[in-house]
Scaffold this active site. Structure first.
Site, PDB file in Angstrom:
ATOM      1  CG  ASN A 150      -0.296  -0.089   2.521  1.00 57.07           C
ATOM      2  OD1 ASN A 150       0.713  -0.778   2.684  1.00 57.07           O
ATOM      3  ND2 ASN A 150      -0.838   0.598   3.507  1.00 57.07           N
ATOM      4  CD  GLU A 248       1.507  -1.430  10.700  1.00 59.49           C
ATOM      5  OE1 GLU A 248       0.295  -1.714  10.808  1.00 59.49           O
ATOM      6  OE2 GLU A 248       2.003  -0.888   9.715  1.00 59.49           O
ATOM      7  CB  CYS A 282      -2.651  -0.130   8.093  1.00 60.92           C
ATOM      8  SG  CYS A 282      -1.180   0.835   8.503  1.00 60.92           S
ATOM      9  CD  GLU A 461       7.731  -1.368  11.866  1.00 58.30           C
ATOM     10  OE1 GLU A 461       7.236  -0.505  11.108  1.00 58.30           O
ATOM     11  OE2 GLU A 461       7.968  -2.527  11.500  1.00 58.30           O
TER      12      GLU A 461
END
Length: 480
Positions: A150, A248, A282, A461
């Site tokens: 994405n 993630e 996301c 992260e």
């Protein structure tokens, strides 16, 4: 037709199988390049190159590592137009969006970690009149970085940059759906003078190249961004080998709007947080909960704006939305719209595939879709769709909307709109999410940790937390 190559041991090389995969342009539905169909042999070669490079790279002075990463950042900036066009062709997003967001943020990632490593500190603790304890942070060794389709270069660089800055060597795999910017990054790394073997990029499918990276005994850590189901599969492989894991994963993010919000700002931002990158971020807010006193006003204004969104050729500046990433993904998103109807939902806008005339005839386009009338716990409101589809529903109390918001298995991000500071702080504490944006969306500071809770992943992260992940702490105690 261009054949992409793997980047192994400092050189661009063909896959050992000499087999390639068709790479489609989402906006046209046509094959425009071929990518390596790599497997275990290619991964083994990449790991061997990384292992050979690690002793030298891990001992390279921080200043030298920083200079190389800064050169890569500068080259990304210099190649903005080329990289943005490549990302648009690969992903289907408008070129202007890639130029404004994705490519600049990729450059920022390299720049941030090139400078952050200079300021990365460790702790020391004195035991009065007895000893001193201090902590060293050692590079792990060879690490695996696997990124999604994405935000191809942005998220790819978000993993690679801190890993390299910390002194690790990397075997990375971009999504096979969007490989082009990773291939171009290979060329830029060669131009920047990155020593051979420090970064290796292996293209291919998840079940072959991806699995081989995760399962390889000499890959000591895995950073993965992608679907929750794939994350669970990776964890099953990595956990028995005691690898470090950062996952993630998916999201089903709530956007909670109270009647006392700054209405105009909220409406403009909600358009963006719903449909940016065709809803394929996301962090997009796919469940919109609106306090009842302003629900009808919001519905009227929001639907009117959605119907005015221009979906079209990603190359055109007036296209606010482009194509979704693939035919398979288009079919998935459309199947959820059909499911919503079966669950009693009413489509207020969109709800269908779009046929774009001209160059993009045959591309994978979907009209931005708004659905109301669904129960908060139906499948449409519980499962990740990852496309230009949002549901809207009213609520009456804080307790009620918290129940709605927290009902899903995910907990990545959320957005909260209110001018009541007391309410904002209380709600932020009670929402199950790794990120809570109050009166804004996608406002990111690279110094802060990023990640979700529940099925949205493990680990963090961003910022120094990424450097923490890509290092191993070592305690040293010296007695007086």
């Amino acid at each position: 037709m261009q054949q992409l190559q793997n980047y192994i041991n400092g050189a661009l090389v063909a896959p050992q199988s000499n087999q390639y995969i068709d790479n489609y342009e989402p906006a046209t539905g046509k094959v425009y390049s071929l990518i390596p169909d790599s497997g275990e042999e290619d991964v083994n070669a990449a790991v061997a190159a990384a292992e050979a490079a690690f002793p030298s790279w891990s001992m390279t002075p921080i200043g030298e590592r920083s200079k190389i990463l800064m050169r890569i950042a500068a080259l990304i900036e210099e190649n903005l137009e080329r990289l943005a066009l490549a990302e648009s062709i690969d992903n289907g997003k408008p070129v202007w969006l890639a130029k404004m967001v994705d490519i600049p943020r990729a450059a920022s990632n390299f720049h941030f970690y090139a400078t952050a490593i200079h300021h990365y500190a460790t702790g020391a603790h004195a035991m009065t009149n007895q000893a001193i304890n201090y902590t060293l942070r050692d590079a792990i060794g060879v690490v695996g970085c696997i990124s999604p389709w994405n935000l191809p270069l942005y998220l790819f660089s978000w993993k690679i940059a801190p890993a390299l800055a910390a002194g690790n060597c990397v075997v990375a795999k971009p999504s096979e759906v969007t490989p082009m910017t990773a291939y171009l990054l290979s060329e830029l790394c060669i131009e920047a003078g990155l020593p051979k073997g420090v970064l290796n990029i292996v293209h291919g499918l998840g079940h072959s190249a991806g699995n081989a990276i995760v399962a390889h005994d000499n890959v000591k850590a895995i950073s993965f961004t992608g679907g929750t189901q794939t994350g669970a599969h990776i964890a099953k492989i990595a956990a028995p080998k005691f690898k470090k894991l950062s996952l993630e994963l998916g999201g089903k993010n709530p956007n909670i709007i109270f009647a006392d919000c700054d209405y105009d700002k909220m409406l403009t931002t909600t358009m963006r947080s719903s449909f940016a990158n065709q809803g394929q971020i996301c962090l997009c807010g796919s469940r919109i909960f609106v306090e009842r006193p302003i629900y009808e006003r919001f519905k009227r204004d929001f639907v009117a704006r959605v119907k005015q969104l221009n979906v079209g050729d990603p190359n055109k500046k007036d296209s606010k939305m482009g194509a979704v990433v693939s035919k398979a993904h288009q079919e998935k998103v459309l199947s959820y719209i059909q499911l919503a109807k079966e669950e009693g939902g009413v489509v207020l806008a969109g709800g269908e595939a779009l046929e774009i005339e001209g160059r993009c005839k045959g591309g994978y386009f979907i009209a931005p879709t708004v659905i109301e009338g669904l129960e908060y716990n139906c499948r449409t409101n519980q499962e990740e769709i990852f496309g230009p589809v949002v549901t809207i529903m009213p609520f009456d109390t804080e307790e009620e909307v918290l129940k709605y918001a927290n009902s899903v298995q995910y907990g990545l991000a959320s957005t909260l709109w209110t001018t009541n500071v007391s309410r904002a702080t209380k709600m932020a504490q009670q929402i199950h999410a790794g990120i809570v944006w109050v009166n804004c969306w996608l406002l990111r500071d690279l110094r802060t940790p990023f990640g979700g809770v529940k099925a949205s992943g493990v680990g963090r992260e961003g910022g120094f937390h990424a450097l923490d992940f890509f290092t191993e702490p070592k305690n040293v105690c010296i007695e007086y």
